[in-house]
Every structure is written in C-alpha cells, then in structure tokens.
Design a protein around this motif. Structure first.
Motif, PDB file in Angstrom:
ATOM      1  N   UNK A  73      44.750  48.707  21.958  1.00  0.00           N
ATOM      2  CA  UNK A  73      45.755  48.064  21.128  1.00  0.00           C
ATOM      3  C   UNK A  73      46.796  47.260  21.873  1.00  0.00           C
ATOM      4  N   UNK A  74      46.762  47.248  23.212  1.00  0.00           N
ATOM      5  CA  UNK A  74      47.750  46.514  24.011  1.00  0.00           C
ATOM      6  C   UNK A  74      47.099  45.296  24.662  1.00  0.00           C
ATOM      7  N   UNK A  75      47.758  44.146  24.538  1.00  0.00           N
ATOM      8  CA  UNK A  75      47.250  42.931  25.177  1.00  0.00           C
ATOM      9  C   UNK A  75      47.503  43.012  26.678  1.00  0.00           C
ATOM     10  N   UNK A  76      46.431  42.918  27.460  1.00  0.00           N
ATOM     11  CA  UNK A  76      46.528  43.106  28.911  1.00  0.00           C
ATOM     12  C   UNK A  76      46.050  41.904  29.703  1.00  0.00           C
ATOM     13  N   UNK A  77      45.619  40.843  29.021  1.00  0.00           N
ATOM     14  CA  UNK A  77      45.154  39.674  29.756  1.00  0.00           C
ATOM     15  C   UNK A  77      44.460  38.682  28.861  1.00  0.00           C
ATOM     16  N   UNK A  78      43.885  37.671  29.484  1.00  0.00           N
ATOM     17  CA  UNK A  78      43.146  36.643  28.763  1.00  0.00           C
ATOM     18  C   UNK A  78      41.863  36.309  29.502  1.00  0.00           C
ATOM     19  N   UNK A  79      40.905  35.795  28.772  1.00  0.00           N
ATOM     20  CA  UNK A  79      39.669  35.274  29.345  1.00  0.00           C
ATOM     21  C   UNK A  79      39.300  34.031  28.542  1.00  0.00           C
ATOM     22  N   UNK A  80      38.828  33.009  29.234  1.00  0.00           N
ATOM     23  CA  UNK A  80      38.514  31.750  28.563  1.00  0.00           C
ATOM     24  C   UNK A  80      37.214  31.165  29.091  1.00  0.00           C
ATOM     25  N   UNK A  81      36.504  30.511  28.202  1.00  0.00           N
ATOM     26  CA  UNK A  81      35.278  29.791  28.534  1.00  0.00           C
ATOM     27  C   UNK A  81      35.553  28.302  28.377  1.00  0.00           C
ATOM     28  N   UNK A  82      35.167  27.531  29.371  1.00  0.00           N
ATOM     29  CA  UNK A  82      35.384  26.086  29.325  1.00  0.00           C
ATOM     30  C   UNK A  82      34.037  25.380  29.363  1.00  0.00           C
ATOM     31  N   UNK A  83      33.797  24.490  28.424  1.00  0.00           N
ATOM     32  CA  UNK A  83      32.552  23.740  28.381  1.00  0.00           C
ATOM     33  C   UNK A  83      32.556  22.688  29.484  1.00  0.00           C
ATOM     34  N   UNK A  84      31.547  22.756  30.358  1.00  0.00           N
ATOM     35  CA  UNK A  84      31.416  21.789  31.447  1.00  0.00           C
ATOM     36  C   UNK A  84      30.362  20.736  31.144  1.00  0.00           C
ATOM     37  N   UNK A  85      29.331  21.136  30.417  1.00  0.00           N
ATOM     38  CA  UNK A  85      28.267  20.218  30.000  1.00  0.00           C
ATOM     39  C   UNK A  85      27.566  20.870  28.819  1.00  0.00           C
ATOM     40  N   UNK A  86      26.513  20.242  28.340  1.00  0.00           N
ATOM     41  CA  UNK A  86      25.819  20.791  27.175  1.00  0.00           C
ATOM     42  C   UNK A  86      25.198  22.155  27.453  1.00  0.00           C
ATOM     43  N   UNK A  87      24.937  22.472  28.716  1.00  0.00           N
ATOM     44  CA  UNK A  87      24.224  23.708  29.033  1.00  0.00           C
ATOM     45  C   UNK A  87      25.002  24.618  29.982  1.00  0.00           C
ATOM     46  N   UNK A  88      26.195  24.215  30.384  1.00  0.00           N
ATOM     47  CA  UNK A  88      26.956  24.969  31.387  1.00  0.00           C
ATOM     48  C   UNK A  88      28.394  25.137  30.923  1.00  0.00           C
ATOM     49  N   UNK A  89      28.934  26.337  31.123  1.00  0.00           N
ATOM     50  CA  UNK A  89      30.368  26.530  30.941  1.00  0.00           C
ATOM     51  C   UNK A  89      30.906  27.356  32.093  1.00  0.00           C
ATOM     52  N   UNK A 104      33.982  30.189  33.408  1.00  0.00           N
ATOM     53  CA  UNK A 104      34.765  31.295  32.870  1.00  0.00           C
ATOM     54  C   UNK A 104      35.959  31.542  33.786  1.00  0.00           C
ATOM     55  N   UNK A 105      37.082  31.868  33.208  1.00  0.00           N
ATOM     56  CA  UNK A 105      38.270  32.211  33.979  1.00  0.00           C
ATOM     57  C   UNK A 105      39.010  33.325  33.254  1.00  0.00           C
ATOM     58  N   UNK A 106      39.800  34.094  33.994  1.00  0.00           N
ATOM     59  CA  UNK A 106      40.498  35.209  33.369  1.00  0.00           C
ATOM     60  C   UNK A 106      41.777  35.521  34.135  1.00  0.00           C
ATOM     61  N   UNK A 107      42.652  36.212  33.468  1.00  0.00           N
ATOM     62  CA  UNK A 107      43.913  36.673  34.040  1.00  0.00           C
ATOM     63  C   UNK A 107      44.226  38.015  33.389  1.00  0.00           C
ATOM     64  N   UNK A 108      44.430  39.036  34.200  1.00  0.00           N
ATOM     65  CA  UNK A 108      44.546  40.371  33.616  1.00  0.00           C
ATOM     66  C   UNK A 108      45.492  41.247  34.417  1.00  0.00           C
ATOM     67  N   UNK A 109      46.187  42.138  33.716  1.00  0.00           N
ATOM     68  CA  UNK A 109      47.023  43.149  34.367  1.00  0.00           C
ATOM     69  C   UNK A 109      46.237  44.425  34.636  1.00  0.00           C
ATOM     70  N   UNK A 110      44.978  44.453  34.274  1.00  0.00           N
ATOM     71  CA  UNK A 110      44.142  45.640  34.485  1.00  0.00           C
ATOM     72  C   UNK A 110      43.832  45.784  35.974  1.00  0.00           C
ATOM     73  N   UNK A 111      44.068  46.947  36.527  1.00  0.00           N
ATOM     74  CA  UNK A 111      43.821  47.191  37.943  1.00  0.00           C
ATOM     75  C   UNK A 111      42.346  47.489  38.220  1.00  0.00           C
ATOM     76  N   UNK A 112      41.692  48.172  37.281  1.00  0.00           N
ATOM     77  CA  UNK A 112      40.325  48.620  37.530  1.00  0.00           C
ATOM     78  C   UNK A 112      39.325  47.482  37.287  1.00  0.00           C
TER      79      UNK A 112
END
Length: 286
Positions: free
Chosen positions: A30-46, A48-56
């Motif tokens: 229930x707690x927001x701990x980060x973000x993850x995003x997918x970016x389209x690079x081409x028709x067949x490739x994307x 991924x990037x993320x930012x998180x406070x999770x240690x594990x």
C-alpha cells in the motif's frame, strides 16, 4: 489503456503516460516506493528504467518482471533493454534477478561512467526455469582469456620465436583460443593461420597464468610441446603479414634479448627441468 499489474503485495499502478512512455508507480504493501517506466525505442524494442527506495534487489526484480511481461504482451515488443552505470551493483543485481541478461559494456567519453547493456527477449526462456537461470548467470560470469602456445625446437636446440607486428618483443608461436575451442585445437589453428604449417601437439608442458600487462587483461597460457623439427621448416612457412613480421630460431642469449618478459621467464624455468603443471608468472615491468 494501461492496467494495474500485481504480484501479491507488490503492485504496479499506471501513472501518466504518452505515446513514448508507459509509466507505473511501484506500490508495496500500500505504500508507493518507486517508479518504473517503459520507453518505446522502435516498433519492436523498448527500454526500461526505474527508481526505487527498496533496498532488496529481489523486490525490485519482482516489479521489473511485471513491467517486462507488460512490454512483451500488451506492447508486443520483442526486446526490452537497459543501460546501467557499471558501478550500480544493486540495480544490476535487480535487473539480473528480473530476467535481463548482460550483453556488454558501452564506453562513454570524458568522466561519465561506462554503462552495462542488459536486455531480455520475448522468446528467452523464463528466468525461473533451469535454462533461463543458466543463461542469465552465464552471461554475467567472469571470462578468462586463454592462449595456446607451442614450444618448438630445432636440431640445435634453438627455440622458435615470432617477431610480431603489434609489439616490439618476440613471442612463442600461438594465439588466443576461441570460445568453445579446445586449447590444443586452437593452437593448431593459429599456427596454420599465422605460419602456414600444420603441427602435431604433444604433451602439455604447463599452464602459465599471466597477470595483466600493458593494457592486456590477465590470461592463462596453455604451453604445449610441439617437438623437435628441422630448422629448414621456416623456409616453407607462409606468414600472416597482419600479425607476423618474421620467425627466428633463437639461442638462450637471443631469447633474453628479444622475447617478452613472460616468455623469457617461462623458458628459463623450463630449462631447469622442474616446471610444475600449473604456475603463475611474476608481473612484468610495464
């Protein structure tokens, strides 16, 4: 429309997106701990990037697996990739646990850290299977350069050394062994390619570990006995001009004057008659 993705107590909730980005908030218990995003690079490739406070890393990996699955199923891409600074140990571990394989190092100019390229394909075996785990682990394990060299003597006891195009010192004949190639087989291939001769490999003399030297990574040399041949064999050699300037039959004094430090040290040890099956060469002067 992007949907909420769930893995037990970990949820990816859609955030504002665009034609280029598909973003999620990482929510744990229930707690927001980060973000993850997918970016389209081409028709067949994307990417991924993320930012998180999770240690594990394994918890971050759960979020990445959900995002990867969304990319392959909902976005219908065939490849998802990420570039991470080589020192980002936690993120690299999370990416590996999430199913991305190491593919290589991308060098960057100036002070920017080099980046590790990692990726996952839609048809890679699942990371929780034996085949998938092996592939991911194998891609991240250290590699060790292996060199096959041969000791060839003539009827006068002289040693054959090669004068090389890419370093000033002379060295024993041989070369780097290819991936999946046996050292003895690679030695035969190297001498056929570089000297134009076919040799018979006899016993292994020693495995000689070389420390890193002059920009070369460390390596293991498998030194094989190639027997005694007639000195006239050099007259029939066809030298590969991009690597070999000339070949020389060398007496001990000429070996000490001309050979690489590793070859000098190794040949001197062989002359004692007590060379172990495995040995470690001392670090040579730069």
């Amino acid at each position: 429309m992007t949907v909420t993705l769930r893995d037990g107590d970990l949820v990816l909730e859609p955030t504002s997106g665009s034609a280029e980005f598909t973003g999620f908030a990482i929510v744990l218990d229930g707690e927001r701990v980060g973000t993850v995003a997918l970016r389209t690079e081409s028709s067949d490739i994307c990417s991924i990037r993320w930012n998180s406070r999770i240690e594990q890393p394994f918890l971050v990996a759960r979020a990445l697996r959900l995002a990867l699955q969304h990319a392959f199923v909902a976005m219908a891409v065939g490849r998802v990739e990420v570039r991470l600074p080589v020192g980002s140990t936690r993120d690299i571990r999370a990416a590996s646990m999430g199913g991305l394989r190491r593919e290589g190092i991308i060098r960057l100019p100036g002070e920017r850290p080099d980046q590790l390229l990692m990726a996952r394909l839609v048809d890679d075996p699942p990371s929780d299977t034996s085949a998938g785990f092996t592939a991911i682990l194998n891609a991240g394990l250290p590699t060790k350069r292996v060199i096959g060299q041969g000791l060839v003597r003539d009827e006068r006891g002289r040693v054959l050394l090669c004068e090389l195009t890419y370093k000033r010192e002379w060295d024993l004949p041989g070369g780097v062994i290819e991936v999946g190639e046996a050292p003895s087989v690679g030695l035969v291939r190297e001498l056929e390619e570089e000297l134009g001769i076919t040799v018979e490999v006899h016993d292994l003399i020693t495995v000689n570990w070389l420390p890193a030297w002059r920009g070369w990574d460390d390596a293991c040399i498998f030194l094989f006995d190639l027997g005694v041949v007639n000195s006239s064999i050099t007259q029939d050699m066809s030298l590969q001009p991009s690597e070999i300037k000339a070949v020389h039959w060398c007496e001990p004094d000429e070996v000490r004057d001309r050979a690489t430090a590793a070859a000098i040290e190794l040949l001197a040890a062989i002359e004692t008659g007590h060379v172990p099956t495995y040995r470690e060469a001392p670090k040579a002067a730069e």
